[in-house]
Structures are given as structure tokens and as C-alpha cells.
Design an enzyme around this catalytic site. Sequence first.
Site, PDB file in Angstrom:
ATOM      1  N   ASP A  33      93.968  34.365  20.231  1.00  0.00           N
ATOM      2  CA  ASP A  33      94.820  34.434  19.053  1.00  0.00           C
ATOM      3  C   ASP A  33      95.811  35.589  19.256  1.00  0.00           C
ATOM      4  OD1 ASP A  33      95.665  33.926  16.357  1.00  0.00           O
ATOM      5  OD2 ASP A  33      94.499  35.673  15.748  1.00  0.00           O
ATOM      6  N   ASP A  35      98.092  37.281  16.306  1.00  0.00           N
ATOM      7  CA  ASP A  35      98.141  38.215  15.178  1.00  0.00           C
ATOM      8  C   ASP A  35      96.747  38.717  14.815  1.00  0.00           C
ATOM      9  OD1 ASP A  35     100.967  37.939  14.745  1.00  0.00           O
ATOM     10  OD2 ASP A  35     100.568  35.970  13.889  1.00  0.00           O
TER      11      ASP A  35
END
Length: 332
Positions: A33, A35
Site C-alpha cells: 500500500d 498512503d
Amino acid sequence: MPIALTPPPVPEVKILGDAKAQPAKRKIICFSDFDGTIFMQDTGHVLFDNHGCGSKRREILDEQIKTGERSFRDVSEEMWGSLNVPFDDGFEVMEKTLEIDPDFQSFHRFCLANNIPFNVISAGLKPILRRVLDTFLGEEASSHIDIVANEASISADGSEWKPIWRHDTELGHDKALSITEARKEAELACEDGSIPLIVFIGDGVSDLPAAREADVLFARRGLRLEEYCQEHNIPYIPFDTFADIQREITRIMEEDEKKTGGRGVPARFNPRANLWRRVSSKTAVPRYVVMSPTKEEKMFLWPEAFTELKATAGVEIQENAVPTPVQSATAA
């Protein structure tokens, strides 16, 4: 751009300090991922708070996703649609605000040195993520990271920001589907018939669909993904920085070489991910909506355990759990 199964040729990789090459016979593919994982802040939130709907409205919209009142895609379209700023001007505030994990660059060099493809997989917008990586890592280093995310249409004057969704689902980007596709492609690329080891790195409950399809799950310590894993006895390896991930992947590589010699099924293998896919409809993508814990239990058919992972007191790395049989679709 396709998901990276084999990293681009790197003529001269400068191996620094702890980024020592290991004899990785098993193909390992990393997905992360963006953020809250590679960067501490959320790129979208930085833009919305400074040039869009503002933090108060954003918090209301985030709550609507959590309660299931509105889908992630619906809310995201409102948030991105609230922006009125040229791309370059919007990036200025991100450059001043974002903080990268202090050990990510070293980890990325480790991946290059060991021929481990590293992919960013995100519900965000690809043009933003690429610009951030180019700025913080440099364009050359950034070029070795493939980004699996939504495209975007952004007007020159910044009056219109519109996501171009990767999938026609309520999430816009079904991370689980992207990882499943990558696993199948990687297996075809393995001439000796061995199965690649899939690693996923994340921080939030929205990462669960992708984490379901991984063999090894890393969750950032103290954030919602770790809390959810603890609440539901989901095996994971916590991390504070990417240095922790590098250390554990090195250990997993050595373990796999010792147990399997890099052949066949990985020593750490999640056999239930593909089984889950087979009992699901081939045309209807499941509704993975970030909801309250009670609703999450009903929405996610999460495997109780990955092979050879189990909780141990005082040590967060979880090993030797035995997965329970998969229920049929009619029994669920």
C-alpha cells in the site's frame, strides 16, 4: 503498465550496508500500500484538506464509508471532485507535508539487489503516486517500482479532478483481483513450475482484500489493520519501519531455501486465497466495503490462518498455525 513480475535490468546496483544480496531461488513478489505505509500521511487527505472539501467534510465522508452508508468509490468521487487546484500547485503542499518511511529506500535497494519485484498497489491516483515517488526517491529509483492504481483525468487549470477507476466495483480498484492476476502471471513465468511467494504490506482495513491473497502479511504497528488482525486472530507480522520487513523477508528467504530448496509450494503459503476465489462468482466481484467490525465479519470470508503462522507471546511474528477447512459457498 503491467504489474512487475520480473524487475527491469539493473546494470549497477549499489549494495549499501544491510542491503546484501541473498540467494533467493524462490520468486518473491512484494506488493505494498502507499498512503500510511510507504508514506506516513495520505496523499489524498493532504490535497482535500488544503485545496478541496476541507478536513471537517472529509471526516464526515470517511465516516460514511466506515458505516457503509456510501461506497468508497462514491465518496472518493466527491472528494476528488471538490479539488480546484492545478496539479503542480497541489503537489507543492504534498512535497512539504509528506514523510517517507525512514528505511524504505534501503529496503528498495534490498529488493533490487535480490531480484524481488516491488509493486505499489493503491486505491489512489497513479499520476500523484508516481510524482511523489519520483520526487522522494529520484526518477531512476522510482522507475523500478510499478504502480497498480487508478488513472486520473486532471484539467490543466485544476478545476476538474476525475478518477478513472481500474475496476467497475464499489472500491474502484479491487486490490485482491490485481494480486490474484499477478500471482497467476508469475506462476506462468516460473519455468520450473514453482509457486511464487506473495508478500503484502499495509496499514488499514481497506487493505484486507489484497492481504487475503498474500502468503505473508505485514501490518504497520498501531494502526487499524493490526487492530483488526488482533481482534479476529488473523496472522500477520507487525512492523515499525521497512527495516523490520527487510529483516523478516531475509529470514523467510532462508527458511524457504532450507525447507523447499525453492521448489514447489513456498514454506509459507496461503492455500485458501485461490480456494476462496473458486467458490466466488467469476462475474460478480464481492463487496469489500470498509465497515464497522460487526459488519466486517459478515463481509469478509477471511482465512483463519496462513500456513506456518501463529501468535506467540511476546513475539509478534506468528508461526505454525494450521488452516481450517474451507466451507462451501452454500455453507457460508
